[in-house]
Design an enzyme around this catalytic site. Structure first.
Site, PDB file in Angstrom:
ATOM      1  N   LYS A   1       0.259   3.727  -1.936  1.00 43.15           N
ATOM      2  CA  LYS A   1       1.285   4.303  -2.801  1.00 43.15           C
ATOM      3  C   LYS A   1       1.132   3.953  -4.260  1.00 43.15           C
ATOM      4  O   LYS A   1       0.961   2.796  -4.623  1.00 43.15           O
ATOM      5  CB  LYS A   1       2.660   3.841  -2.326  1.00 43.15           C
ATOM      6  CG  LYS A   1       3.051   4.457  -1.016  1.00 43.15           C
ATOM      7  CD  LYS A   1       4.440   4.035  -0.619  1.00 43.15           C
ATOM      8  CE  LYS A   1       4.922   4.896   0.546  1.00 43.15           C
ATOM      9  NZ  LYS A   1       6.216   4.439   1.033  1.00 43.15           N
TER      10      LYS A   1
ATOM     11  N   GLY B   1       1.418 -10.261  -2.061  1.00 49.93           N
ATOM     12  CA  GLY B   1       2.502  -9.935  -2.990  1.00 49.93           C
ATOM     13  C   GLY B   1       2.414 -10.736  -4.272  1.00 49.93           C
ATOM     14  O   GLY B   1       2.647 -10.214  -5.366  1.00 49.93           O
TER      15      GLY B   1
ATOM     16  N   GLY C   1      -3.419  -7.760   0.374  1.00 49.16           N
ATOM     17  CA  GLY C   1      -3.700  -8.112   1.760  1.00 49.16           C
ATOM     18  C   GLY C   1      -4.690  -7.188   2.441  1.00 49.16           C
ATOM     19  O   GLY C   1      -5.662  -7.637   3.062  1.00 49.16           O
TER      20      GLY C   1
ATOM     21  N   ARG D   1      -5.767 -19.485   6.460  1.00 52.31           N
ATOM     22  CA  ARG D   1      -4.865 -20.078   5.468  1.00 52.31           C
ATOM     23  C   ARG D   1      -4.801 -21.596   5.579  1.00 52.31           C
ATOM     24  O   ARG D   1      -4.636 -22.276   4.569  1.00 52.31           O
ATOM     25  CB  ARG D   1      -3.464 -19.489   5.613  1.00 52.31           C
ATOM     26  CG  ARG D   1      -3.411 -18.085   5.051  1.00 52.31           C
ATOM     27  CD  ARG D   1      -2.025 -17.535   5.081  1.00 52.31           C
ATOM     28  NE  ARG D   1      -1.990 -16.248   4.402  1.00 52.31           N
ATOM     29  CZ  ARG D   1      -1.020 -15.362   4.564  1.00 52.31           C
ATOM     30  NH1 ARG D   1      -0.017 -15.621   5.377  1.00 52.31           N
ATOM     31  NH2 ARG D   1      -1.055 -14.220   3.918  1.00 52.31           N
TER      32      ARG D   1
HETATM   33  P1  ADP Z   1      -3.236  -3.853  -0.525  1.00 50.12           P
HETATM   34  O1  ADP Z   1      -2.568  -4.499   0.674  1.00 50.12           O
HETATM   35  O2  ADP Z   1      -4.646  -4.265  -0.664  1.00 50.12           O
HETATM   36  O3  ADP Z   1      -2.428  -4.043  -1.777  1.00 50.12           O
HETATM   37  P2  ADP Z   1      -2.049  -1.284   0.048  1.00 50.12           P
HETATM   38  O4  ADP Z   1      -1.087  -1.952   0.963  1.00 50.12           O
HETATM   39  O5  ADP Z   1      -1.529  -0.738  -1.228  1.00 50.12           O
HETATM   40  O6  ADP Z   1      -3.294  -2.272  -0.262  1.00 50.12           O
HETATM   41  O7  ADP Z   1      -2.742  -0.060   0.775  1.00 50.12           O
HETATM   42  C1  ADP Z   1      -3.442  -0.181   1.971  1.00 50.12           C
HETATM   43  C2  ADP Z   1      -3.211   1.002   2.838  1.00 50.12           C
HETATM   44  O8  ADP Z   1      -3.518   2.210   2.161  1.00 50.12           O
HETATM   45  C3  ADP Z   1      -4.094   0.971   4.064  1.00 50.12           C
HETATM   46  O9  ADP Z   1      -3.283   0.815   5.204  1.00 50.12           O
HETATM   47  C4  ADP Z   1      -4.781   2.336   4.046  1.00 50.12           C
HETATM   48  O10 ADP Z   1      -4.845   2.945   5.329  1.00 50.12           O
HETATM   49  C5  ADP Z   1      -3.907   3.148   3.126  1.00 50.12           C
HETATM   50  N1  ADP Z   1      -4.637   4.273   2.549  1.00 50.12           N
HETATM   51  C6  ADP Z   1      -5.718   4.247   1.752  1.00 50.12           C
HETATM   52  N2  ADP Z   1      -6.142   5.487   1.479  1.00 50.12           N
HETATM   53  C7  ADP Z   1      -5.298   6.334   2.109  1.00 50.12           C
HETATM   54  C8  ADP Z   1      -5.218   7.761   2.217  1.00 50.12           C
HETATM   55  N3  ADP Z   1      -6.103   8.539   1.612  1.00 50.12           N
HETATM   56  N4  ADP Z   1      -4.207   8.285   2.958  1.00 50.12           N
HETATM   57  C9  ADP Z   1      -3.321   7.479   3.575  1.00 50.12           C
HETATM   58  N5  ADP Z   1      -3.337   6.135   3.502  1.00 50.12           N
HETATM   59  C10 ADP Z   1      -4.328   5.565   2.783  1.00 50.12           C
HETATM   60 MG    MG Z   2      -0.879  -3.872   1.864  1.00 44.79          MG
END
Ligand code: ADP
Ligand code: MG
Length: 400
Positions: free
Chosen positions: A200, A377, A354, A38
């Site tokens: 989620k 975020g 992230g 960063r």
């Molecule tokens: P980002 O930070 O890129 O927005 P998220 O925070 O929404 O992504 O999601 C990332 C998390 O989702 C990771 O920690 C990953 O382990 C989890 N994840 C992805 N696929 C699955 C799955 N099939 N079951 C449980 N967790 C999952």
């Molecule tokens: Mg995340």
């Protein structure tokens, strides 16, 4: 809607004190910065302003100090690393407002830099307190925001301060974020393919709805695929399903059909009985998932299918890993999608979130992507179509 903001290129900054908000919220362990990505990301703007003869005053938050100053959230380690990266002396102020900081800002010569201690040592920063914003504004003659990652919050250093200073412009990093994310939303080259995953559906529903109106194809992996599977009456075993979002998933499916968006769901997954990699895993058709199994990644057939859907794409937006990529055995789907994106020629490929950015970095293919967003975020809120207060507060680009 245009996201164009005035930038440092239009700033007359010689001999001016430039108050610049940066995102130096870096990991620190035993008084040392452990990842300076960063800090490095803000260097183009810092170098540019110094070359132009600005007197630069840098401010940032670090961590989440709750009750005033605390050593573990001090920006001191950042000060050390910044001097090393810049190869020049950086002045330091123990407090981000007050007489000492003000005197230090006034003592700067052209091309010199001052770093202020953590903004969040004052609760007034996050409260966007007007008096605190005024005190901060006394350290500059004009304002630059290069902290995209903090732009989704209306804090004193991102919003309040802009009421006291003029001009208020975007740094190069901020500009790059707005450019890539903004173009994807406003004027994407088609076909435009979005890949969504992560844990989620609840946290991503607004992004899904926003993208449904813009994309040609929407590929869905990650844990959220199982909430969709449930909505379709398919077995989900012990996969992460958000029971209270099944109706929402149904609504998304209906909307996609109504809008003619090709919503692509995995046909298979990698199944295991443990999410931590302590049990064996094997590919399974979703329809055949056993009751004691959980889906931990997209399966090989889906990887192939997604790869085909990506072919010919001119714009790709990716948010959310395809599986539990932190576990090496379950990272295959995410890495394969990273390879498929990296292999595209003539496409703009943008990654937000992230964990998604961490996954792409883990793939070793980061250089082959057009843009990895630095704001987790903030990039999500941007993709939801929200106006980011720290962006709205900057001067609009003047049509020429
Ligand atoms: P980002 O930070 O890129 O927005 P998220 O925070 O929404 O992504 O999601 C990332 C998390 O989702 C990771 O920690 C990953 O382990 C989890 N994840 C992805 N696929 C699955 C799955 N099939 N079951 C449980 N967790 C999952
Ligand atoms: Mg995340």
């Amino acid at each position: 809607m245009s996201h164009a903001k005035r930038t440092v290129q239009h700033l007359d900054c010689r001999s001016k004190r430039v108050l610049m908000r940066v995102d130096f919220n870096v990991p620190v362990a035993s008084g040392e910065v452990t990842d300076d990505t960063r800090i490095a990301a803000a260097m183009p703007t810092i170098r540019y302003l110094l070359q132009k003869g600005a007197r630069l005053v840098l401010c940032s938050h670090l961590g989440r100090p709750k009750a005033g100053p605390e050593p573990k959230s001090s920006l001191r380690p950042v000060h050390t690393r910044l001097q090393r990266l810049l190869r020049q002396d950086v002045r330091w102020a123990d407090d981000c407002i007050g007489e000492a900081a003000e005197a230090a800002s006034r003592a700067l010569a052209d091309g010199e830099v001052l770093l202020l201690e953590n903004l969040r040592f004052h609760p007034e920063e996050e409260a966007n307190d007007a008096a605190f914003a005024g005190a901060l504004a006394r350290l500059g003659d004009c304002y630059v925001n290069d902290a995209f990652g903090a732009a989704h919050r209306a804090h004193a250093s991102t919003e309040g301060v802009t009421h006291h200073l003029s001009p208020c412009v975007a740094g190069f990093l901020m500009q790059k974020e707005l450019d890539y994310l903004g173009k994807a939303l406003d004027q994407p080259q088609r076909p435009f393919v979005a890949i969504l995953g992560g844990s989620k559906i609840s946290g991503k529903i607004d992004v899904i709805m926003q993208l449904l109106g813009k994309v040609d194809r929407l590929l869905i992996g990650g844990a959220m695929m199982f909430t969709f599977a449930r909505a379709q009456g398919l077995p989900t075993g012990r996969s992460l399903v958000e029971d209270d979002r099944v109706e929402m998933a149904r609504e998304v499916l209906a909307q996609a059909a109504a809008r003619g968006v090709n919503l692509v769901l995995p046909t298979d997954c990698l199944a295991s009985t443990a999410p931590d990699g302590s049990a064996p895993s094997r590919p399974r058709r979703i329809a055949e998932l056993a009751s004691d199994e959980m889906g931990v990644d997209i399966g090989p057939e889906s990887v192939q299918h997604f790869t085909e859907q990506l072919r010919g794409a001119r714009t790709v937006l990716w948010n959310g890993p395809m599986g539990i990529f932190e576990v090496e055995a379950f990272a295959g789907g995410t890495m394969a999608i990273a390879r498929a994106c990296a292999a595209l020629t003539g496409a703009t490929t943008v990654v937000g979130g992230g964990d998604s950015v961490a996954a792409v970095q883990q793939s070793g293919l980061a250089e082959r992507f057009s843009h990895l967003s630095t704001g987790g975020g903030a990039s999500l809120e941007f993709l939801e179509g929200k106006v980011l207060p720290g962006v709205a507060a900057l001067d609009d680009e003047v049509a020429s």
